[in-house]
Design a protein around this motif. Structure first.
Motif, mmCIF file in Angstrom:
data_model
loop_
_atom_site.group_PDB
_atom_site.id
_atom_site.type_symbol
_atom_site.label_atom_id
_atom_site.label_comp_id
_atom_site.label_asym_id
_atom_site.label_seq_id
_atom_site.Cartn_x
_atom_site.Cartn_y
_atom_site.Cartn_z
ATOM 1 N N TRP A 1 21.747 -24.561 -8.244
ATOM 2 C CA TRP A 1 22.607 -26.489 -8.056
ATOM 3 C C TRP A 1 23.872 -26.118 -7.722
ATOM 4 O O TRP A 1 24.183 -24.305 -8.968
ATOM 5 C CB TRP A 1 22.526 -26.926 -9.093
ATOM 6 C CG TRP A 1 21.391 -28.148 -9.320
ATOM 7 C CD1 TRP A 1 20.683 -28.351 -9.525
ATOM 8 C CD2 TRP A 1 22.101 -29.404 -8.555
ATOM 9 N NE1 TRP A 1 19.243 -29.631 -9.711
ATOM 10 C CE2 TRP A 1 20.603 -30.177 -9.007
ATOM 11 C CE3 TRP A 1 23.007 -30.158 -8.175
ATOM 12 C CZ2 TRP A 1 20.303 -31.324 -8.423
ATOM 13 C CZ3 TRP A 1 22.508 -31.734 -7.376
ATOM 14 C CH2 TRP A 1 21.496 -32.116 -8.140
ATOM 15 N N TYR A 2 24.943 -26.093 -6.994
ATOM 16 C CA TYR A 2 26.181 -25.302 -6.865
ATOM 17 C C TYR A 2 27.391 -26.049 -7.631
ATOM 18 O O TYR A 2 26.695 -27.414 -7.088
ATOM 19 C CB TYR A 2 26.801 -24.849 -5.709
ATOM 20 C CG TYR A 2 25.964 -23.116 -5.101
ATOM 21 C CD1 TYR A 2 24.636 -23.568 -4.591
ATOM 22 C CD2 TYR A 2 26.197 -22.360 -5.360
ATOM 23 C CE1 TYR A 2 24.286 -22.345 -4.456
ATOM 24 C CE2 TYR A 2 25.946 -20.833 -5.127
ATOM 25 C CZ TYR A 2 24.027 -20.734 -4.821
ATOM 26 O OH TYR A 2 24.301 -20.027 -4.141
ATOM 27 N N ARG A 3 28.157 -25.638 -7.530
ATOM 28 C CA ARG A 3 29.445 -27.099 -8.156
ATOM 29 C C ARG A 3 31.010 -26.370 -6.970
ATOM 30 O O ARG A 3 30.501 -24.806 -6.697
ATOM 31 C CB ARG A 3 29.490 -26.773 -9.133
ATOM 32 C CG ARG A 3 31.385 -27.643 -9.470
ATOM 33 C CD ARG A 3 31.687 -27.966 -10.862
ATOM 34 N NE ARG A 3 31.696 -26.936 -11.537
ATOM 35 C CZ ARG A 3 31.861 -26.608 -13.207
ATOM 36 N NH1 ARG A 3 32.361 -28.023 -13.931
ATOM 37 N NH2 ARG A 3 32.129 -25.357 -13.134
ATOM 38 N N GLY B 1 38.925 -27.184 -1.721
ATOM 39 C CA GLY B 1 39.746 -25.867 -1.734
ATOM 40 C C GLY B 1 38.826 -24.173 -2.235
ATOM 41 O O GLY B 1 39.431 -23.506 -2.157
ATOM 42 N N GLN B 2 37.859 -24.605 -2.521
ATOM 43 C CA GLN B 2 37.018 -23.290 -3.573
ATOM 44 C C GLN B 2 35.529 -23.111 -2.447
ATOM 45 O O GLN B 2 34.931 -23.724 -1.832
ATOM 46 C CB GLN B 2 37.381 -23.277 -5.014
ATOM 47 C CG GLN B 2 38.129 -23.397 -5.228
ATOM 48 C CD GLN B 2 38.322 -23.410 -6.938
ATOM 49 O OE1 GLN B 2 37.298 -23.047 -7.570
ATOM 50 N NE2 GLN B 2 39.636 -24.042 -7.839
ATOM 51 N N GLY B 3 35.148 -22.055 -2.734
ATOM 52 C CA GLY B 3 33.512 -21.227 -2.221
ATOM 53 C C GLY B 3 32.817 -22.144 -3.479
ATOM 54 O O GLY B 3 33.396 -22.569 -4.770
ATOM 55 N N PRO B 4 31.341 -22.788 -3.066
ATOM 56 C CA PRO B 4 30.217 -23.162 -3.989
ATOM 57 C C PRO B 4 30.110 -22.033 -4.630
ATOM 58 O O PRO B 4 30.249 -21.441 -5.020
ATOM 59 C CB PRO B 4 29.106 -23.763 -3.393
ATOM 60 C CG PRO B 4 29.463 -23.390 -1.750
ATOM 61 C CD PRO B 4 30.741 -22.644 -1.607
ATOM 62 N N GLU B 5 30.098 -22.386 -6.185
ATOM 63 C CA GLU B 5 29.718 -21.804 -7.589
ATOM 64 C C GLU B 5 28.430 -22.031 -7.918
ATOM 65 O O GLU B 5 28.289 -23.416 -8.685
ATOM 66 C CB GLU B 5 31.089 -21.727 -8.632
ATOM 67 C CG GLU B 5 30.779 -20.985 -10.114
ATOM 68 C CD GLU B 5 31.999 -21.766 -11.078
ATOM 69 O OE1 GLU B 5 31.667 -21.272 -12.313
ATOM 70 O OE2 GLU B 5 31.953 -22.703 -11.244
ATOM 71 N N LEU B 6 27.852 -21.006 -8.441
ATOM 72 C CA LEU B 6 26.684 -21.240 -8.892
ATOM 73 C C LEU B 6 26.085 -21.884 -10.598
ATOM 74 O O LEU B 6 26.852 -21.246 -10.754
ATOM 75 C CB LEU B 6 25.316 -20.251 -8.721
ATOM 76 C CG LEU B 6 23.796 -20.242 -9.051
ATOM 77 C CD1 LEU B 6 22.911 -21.190 -7.915
ATOM 78 C CD2 LEU B 6 23.210 -18.736 -9.454
ATOM 79 N N LEU B 7 25.774 -23.387 -10.595
ATOM 80 C CA LEU B 7 25.459 -23.505 -11.698
ATOM 81 C C LEU B 7 24.305 -23.313 -12.716
ATOM 82 O O LEU B 7 24.218 -22.374 -13.662
ATOM 83 C CB LEU B 7 25.527 -24.910 -12.761
ATOM 84 C CG LEU B 7 27.028 -25.518 -11.417
ATOM 85 C CD1 LEU B 7 27.032 -27.080 -11.559
ATOM 86 C CD2 LEU B 7 28.196 -24.979 -12.345
ATOM 87 N N VAL B 8 23.396 -23.202 -11.827
ATOM 88 C CA VAL B 8 21.642 -22.649 -12.007
ATOM 89 C C VAL B 8 20.282 -22.978 -10.849
ATOM 90 O O VAL B 8 21.179 -23.537 -10.022
ATOM 91 C CB VAL B 8 21.127 -23.960 -13.327
ATOM 92 C CG1 VAL B 8 21.365 -25.805 -12.528
ATOM 93 C CG2 VAL B 8 19.902 -23.707 -13.693
ATOM 94 N N GLN B 9 20.013 -21.623 -10.999
ATOM 95 C CA GLN B 9 18.889 -21.278 -10.162
ATOM 96 C C GLN B 9 17.685 -21.957 -10.925
ATOM 97 O O GLN B 9 17.390 -21.139 -11.753
ATOM 98 C CB GLN B 9 19.055 -19.887 -9.621
ATOM 99 C CG GLN B 9 17.173 -19.643 -8.528
ATOM 100 C CD GLN B 9 18.026 -18.499 -8.629
ATOM 101 O OE1 GLN B 9 18.818 -17.148 -8.539
ATOM 102 N NE2 GLN B 9 16.811 -17.796 -7.790
ATOM 103 N N PHE B 10 16.428 -22.184 -10.150
ATOM 104 C CA PHE B 10 15.336 -22.679 -10.260
ATOM 105 C C PHE B 10 14.593 -21.508 -10.141
ATOM 106 O O PHE B 10 14.388 -21.652 -8.870
ATOM 107 C CB PHE B 10 14.826 -23.767 -10.515
ATOM 108 C CG PHE B 10 15.344 -24.854 -11.936
ATOM 109 C CD1 PHE B 10 16.619 -25.325 -11.649
ATOM 110 C CD2 PHE B 10 14.876 -24.909 -12.595
ATOM 111 C CE1 PHE B 10 16.828 -26.496 -12.081
ATOM 112 C CE2 PHE B 10 15.542 -25.919 -14.184
ATOM 113 C CZ PHE B 10 16.378 -26.982 -13.049
ATOM 114 N N GLN B 11 13.653 -21.054 -10.482
ATOM 115 C CA GLN B 11 11.893 -21.115 -9.205
ATOM 116 C C GLN B 11 10.915 -21.789 -9.695
ATOM 117 O O GLN B 11 10.327 -21.399 -10.643
ATOM 118 C CB GLN B 11 11.791 -19.539 -9.939
ATOM 119 C CG GLN B 11 10.964 -18.781 -9.002
ATOM 120 C CD GLN B 11 11.673 -18.483 -7.523
ATOM 121 O OE1 GLN B 11 12.393 -18.027 -7.666
ATOM 122 N NE2 GLN B 11 10.471 -19.025 -6.467
#
Lengths: 112, 116
Positions: B34-36, B40-50
């Motif tokens: 999930w990215y936010r 006007g900005q680049g995506p920022e990682l919120l959470v990563q699942f494996q």
């Protein structure tokens, strides 16, 4: 913290000209770089990538150049077309972290 | 062509309300992100699942945000209560197991949140 950034927020070009979009990165541990294209209202789309053991990679109308000495990445688009109008992001993968860090983006506007 | 599905595409809510976003990754993709993306900005990682496990949530504001992927397939991102600063595009992406470093990260169309 360390991050990927871009030199120019907006680039305007004439249709048919070549475009060059630049990106600076600061993390020396990054081993992989990607350029994404994002059209309005859509998610980012993969364009081309390059590993840190390379300095140039070519695709169809696109070329990515990597200069590790000055930590600089560029995307060259040949014969720019109206359909190339979008925001372009560079992203880096830091070795061992398996996640992409995106820069702020450059808007490319192609004029007829 | 397989793609990452997200819903809703657009959500308008008042501050202090709860919102939820849903993501269905490409079949077989073990890793979900999930990215936010603020305008006007680049995506920022919120959470990563494996699979069903969280492997990175260091940038997730845990006082109001939560994410789950109970069966290791689809995922839900929740915000409660929503604040004005949460207005952004929420992007879901997926990849084969641990292959973000190969560029094989596929994004959905995103969910645009506006908090009034």
């Amino acid at each position: 913290g360390e991050s990927v950034g871009l030199h120019l927020p907006t680039l305007s070009v004439q249709e048919g000209d070549n475009s060059i979009i630049n990106c600076a990165y600061s993390n020396s541990a990054s081993d992989y770089f990607i350029w994404y294209k994002q059209e309005s209202g859509k998610g980012p789309q993969f364009i081309i990538d390059i590993r840190s053991n390379m300095d140039k990679r070519q695709g169809q109308r696109v070329t990515v150049l990597l200069n590790k000495t000055v930590k600089h990445l560029s995307l060259q688009i040949a014969a720019t077309q109206p359909g190339d109008s979008a925001v372009y992001f560079c992203a880096e993968n830091i070795s061992g972290y398996n996640k992409l860090i995106f820069g702020a983006g450059t808007r490319l506007a192609v004029h007829p | 062509e397989a793609e990452v599905a997200q819903s809703p595409r657009y959500k308008i809510t008042e501050k202090s309300q709860a919102v939820a976003f849903w993501c269905d990754p490409i079949s077989g993709h073990a890793t979900l992100y999930w990215y936010r993306q603020i305008l006007g900005q680049g995506p920022e990682l919120l959470v990563q699942f494996q699979d069903e496990s969280v492997v990175d949530d260091s940038q997730l504001p845990k006082d109001r945000f939560s994410a789950e992927r109970l069966k290791g397939v689809d995922s839900t991102l929740k915000i409660q209560p929503a604040e004005l600063g949460d207005s952004a595009m929420y992007l879901c992406a997926s990849s084969w197991r641990g292959r973000a470093g190969t560029g094989e990260l596929f994004f959905g169309e995103g969910s645009r949140l506006t908090v009034l």
